[in-house]
Design a protein around this motif. Structure first.
Motif, PDB file in Angstrom:
ATOM      1  N   UNK A 127     -23.676  23.299  -4.843  1.00 11.72           N
ATOM      2  CA  UNK A 127     -24.135  22.323  -3.839  1.00 11.72           C
ATOM      3  C   UNK A 127     -23.329  22.400  -2.543  1.00 11.72           C
ATOM      4  N   UNK A 128     -22.903  23.595  -2.183  1.00  9.72           N
ATOM      5  CA  UNK A 128     -22.191  23.806  -0.919  1.00  9.72           C
ATOM      6  C   UNK A 128     -23.162  24.446   0.073  1.00  9.72           C
ATOM      7  N   UNK A 129     -23.283  23.854   1.256  1.00  7.09           N
ATOM      8  CA  UNK A 129     -24.162  24.375   2.303  1.00  7.09           C
ATOM      9  C   UNK A 129     -23.428  25.495   3.056  1.00  7.09           C
ATOM     10  N   UNK A 130     -23.577  26.715   2.548  1.00  4.45           N
ATOM     11  CA  UNK A 130     -22.806  27.850   3.077  1.00  4.45           C
ATOM     12  C   UNK A 130     -23.716  28.911   3.674  1.00  4.45           C
ATOM     13  N   UNK A 131     -23.136  29.644   4.621  1.00  8.36           N
ATOM     14  CA  UNK A 131     -23.827  30.794   5.194  1.00  8.36           C
ATOM     15  C   UNK A 131     -22.804  31.899   5.394  1.00  8.36           C
ATOM     16  N   UNK A 189      -9.374  32.104  -6.232  1.00  7.15           N
ATOM     17  CA  UNK A 189      -8.728  30.862  -6.658  1.00  7.15           C
ATOM     18  C   UNK A 189      -8.847  29.797  -5.563  1.00  7.15           C
ATOM     19  N   UNK A 190      -8.629  30.182  -4.308  1.00 10.12           N
ATOM     20  CA  UNK A 190      -8.716  29.221  -3.206  1.00 10.12           C
ATOM     21  C   UNK A 190     -10.117  28.633  -3.105  1.00 10.12           C
ATOM     22  N   UNK A 191     -11.127  29.459  -3.310  1.00 11.49           N
ATOM     23  CA  UNK A 191     -12.511  28.984  -3.233  1.00 11.49           C
ATOM     24  C   UNK A 191     -12.768  27.913  -4.296  1.00 11.49           C
ATOM     25  N   UNK A 192     -12.303  28.177  -5.496  1.00 12.61           N
ATOM     26  CA  UNK A 192     -12.463  27.198  -6.572  1.00 12.61           C
ATOM     27  C   UNK A 192     -11.648  25.941  -6.301  1.00 12.61           C
ATOM     28  N   UNK A 193     -10.405  26.110  -5.845  1.00 12.57           N
ATOM     29  CA  UNK A 193      -9.527  24.965  -5.582  1.00 12.57           C
ATOM     30  C   UNK A 193     -10.064  24.067  -4.473  1.00 12.57           C
ATOM     31  N   UNK A 243     -13.194  23.434  -3.780  1.00 14.86           N
ATOM     32  CA  UNK A 243     -14.568  22.997  -4.020  1.00 14.86           C
ATOM     33  C   UNK A 243     -14.811  21.515  -3.723  1.00 14.86           C
ATOM     34  N   UNK A 244     -13.902  20.589  -4.071  1.00 15.92           N
ATOM     35  CA  UNK A 244     -14.176  19.179  -3.759  1.00 15.92           C
ATOM     36  C   UNK A 244     -14.379  18.918  -2.265  1.00 15.92           C
ATOM     37  N   UNK A 245     -13.672  19.677  -1.425  1.00 15.65           N
ATOM     38  CA  UNK A 245     -13.833  19.515   0.022  1.00 15.65           C
ATOM     39  C   UNK A 245     -15.046  20.292   0.519  1.00 15.65           C
ATOM     40  N   UNK A 246     -15.268  21.483  -0.018  1.00 16.63           N
ATOM     41  CA  UNK A 246     -16.409  22.292   0.414  1.00 16.63           C
ATOM     42  C   UNK A 246     -17.725  21.579   0.143  1.00 16.63           C
ATOM     43  N   UNK A 304     -15.230  19.468 -10.578  1.00 13.95           N
ATOM     44  CA  UNK A 304     -13.836  19.246 -10.219  1.00 13.95           C
ATOM     45  C   UNK A 304     -13.738  18.287  -9.039  1.00 13.95           C
ATOM     46  N   UNK A 305     -12.729  17.440  -9.054  1.00 11.76           N
ATOM     47  CA  UNK A 305     -12.453  16.570  -7.923  1.00 11.76           C
ATOM     48  C   UNK A 305     -10.944  16.443  -7.779  1.00 11.76           C
ATOM     49  N   UNK A 306     -10.508  15.925  -6.647  1.00 12.31           N
ATOM     50  CA  UNK A 306      -9.096  15.634  -6.457  1.00 12.31           C
ATOM     51  C   UNK A 306      -8.854  14.184  -6.861  1.00 12.31           C
TER      52      UNK A 306
END
Length: 273
Positions: free
Chosen positions: A208-212, A167-171, A173-176, A1-3
């Motif tokens: 591919x999100x660098x999360x902790x 839903x917010x997490x999925x929405x 994703x392009x920024x995350x 997904x992208x914006x």
């Protein structure tokens, strides 16, 4: 997904240019089209509409004033987004929230501003963020007064296992995916139970999100206060979270995370309902 398409709500308020610059810069970085929108509901005398014949001169003067306001908003948009060559403008004599809801079909992300006390927006042009969140069916990026840049290199996700937050997490994703670091923050009393938040971090890593993960116990203040404190400590300029997990009426009476963030957050918030 992208914006592929970002929409920004524009008005005649003090901080509208900064909001447009933020949206324009974000669209450029993401390779997205930028759409500016504004609407104004003319303040006709009660009982009269746009085509009313009685009081014709007064009616026309009010209508022309609203059109002038929209023309001024377009000038603000065109000037603030002048470095972006993929722009589009839409406006009409409509209630602003209803018009934004109609136009949201053309965008992946909607950017709206939180107004300062001295914002000076014409009442017929003001967009109420709570109404936007409830009615758009799109992720909404809320911008505090005067904020004109969103780096989004360090982001805090306010996690609660609700449909709105998922839903917010999925929405977002392009920024995350583009962030340098993402902190998934769960504020709860059962801090020993880490399976839920670690599951979210593993899910983000698959994208591919660098999360902790950060599991924090409630401080005794509100969850929104804890989120803001966590974002500040992490050096984040964006909070991602769900919106109105409870009914909006309940939050209006008793308070809630969404209402508190919309009222007091000093950084941008990306929310989905």
């Amino acid at each position: 997904m992208s914006y592929a398409s970002i929409m920004v709500a524009v008005d005649d308020g003090l901080h509208a240019p900064a909001r447009v610059r933020l949206a324009s810069d974000l669209a450029l970085r993401l390779g997205a089209r930028l759409i500016g929108t504004a609407a104004c509901r003319p303040d006709y005398p009660q009982g009269y509409g746009e085509t009313a014949v009685p009081m014709g001169m007064v009616i026309e003067e009010i209508r022309q004033g609203a059109l002038n306001g929209l023309a001024g908003a377009e000038q603000v948009f065109q000037h603030a987004a002048c470095h972006n060559d993929r722009v589009e403008w839409r406006s009409d004599l409509e209630p602003p929230v209803r018009f934004l809801e109609q136009q949201a079909r053309a965008a992946d992300l909607i950017v709206v501003g939180r107004h300062a006390d001295d914002e000076g927006v014409t009442p017929g042009m003001a967009v109420e963020i709570g109404d936007v969140l409830m009615g758009l069916g799109r992720p909404v990026l809320t911008v505090p007064p005067g904020t004109e840049h969103l780096a989004a290199e360090r982001i805090v996700v306010g996690w609660k296992n609700t449909p709105q937050t998922r839903r917010a997490l999925s929405d977002a994703m392009p920024i995350l995916r583009r962030a340098e670091a993402v902190q998934v923050m769960r504020i709860a009393d059962d801090v020993e139970n880490r399976s839920e938040i670690e599951d979210v971090v593993r899910y983000l890593s698959l994208h591919a999100v660098n999360a902790r993960a950060l599991q924090a116990k409630r401080s005794g203040w509100t969850v929104a206060d804890d989120l803001r404190t966590g974002a500040s400590a992490f050096g984040a300029d964006l909070i991602v979270t769900g919106a109105y997990g409870y009914s909006r009426l309940r939050e209006w009476f008793f308070g809630g995370v969404t209402r508190d963030l919309l009222k007091n957050a000093s950084i941008c918030c990306l929310m989905s309902h």
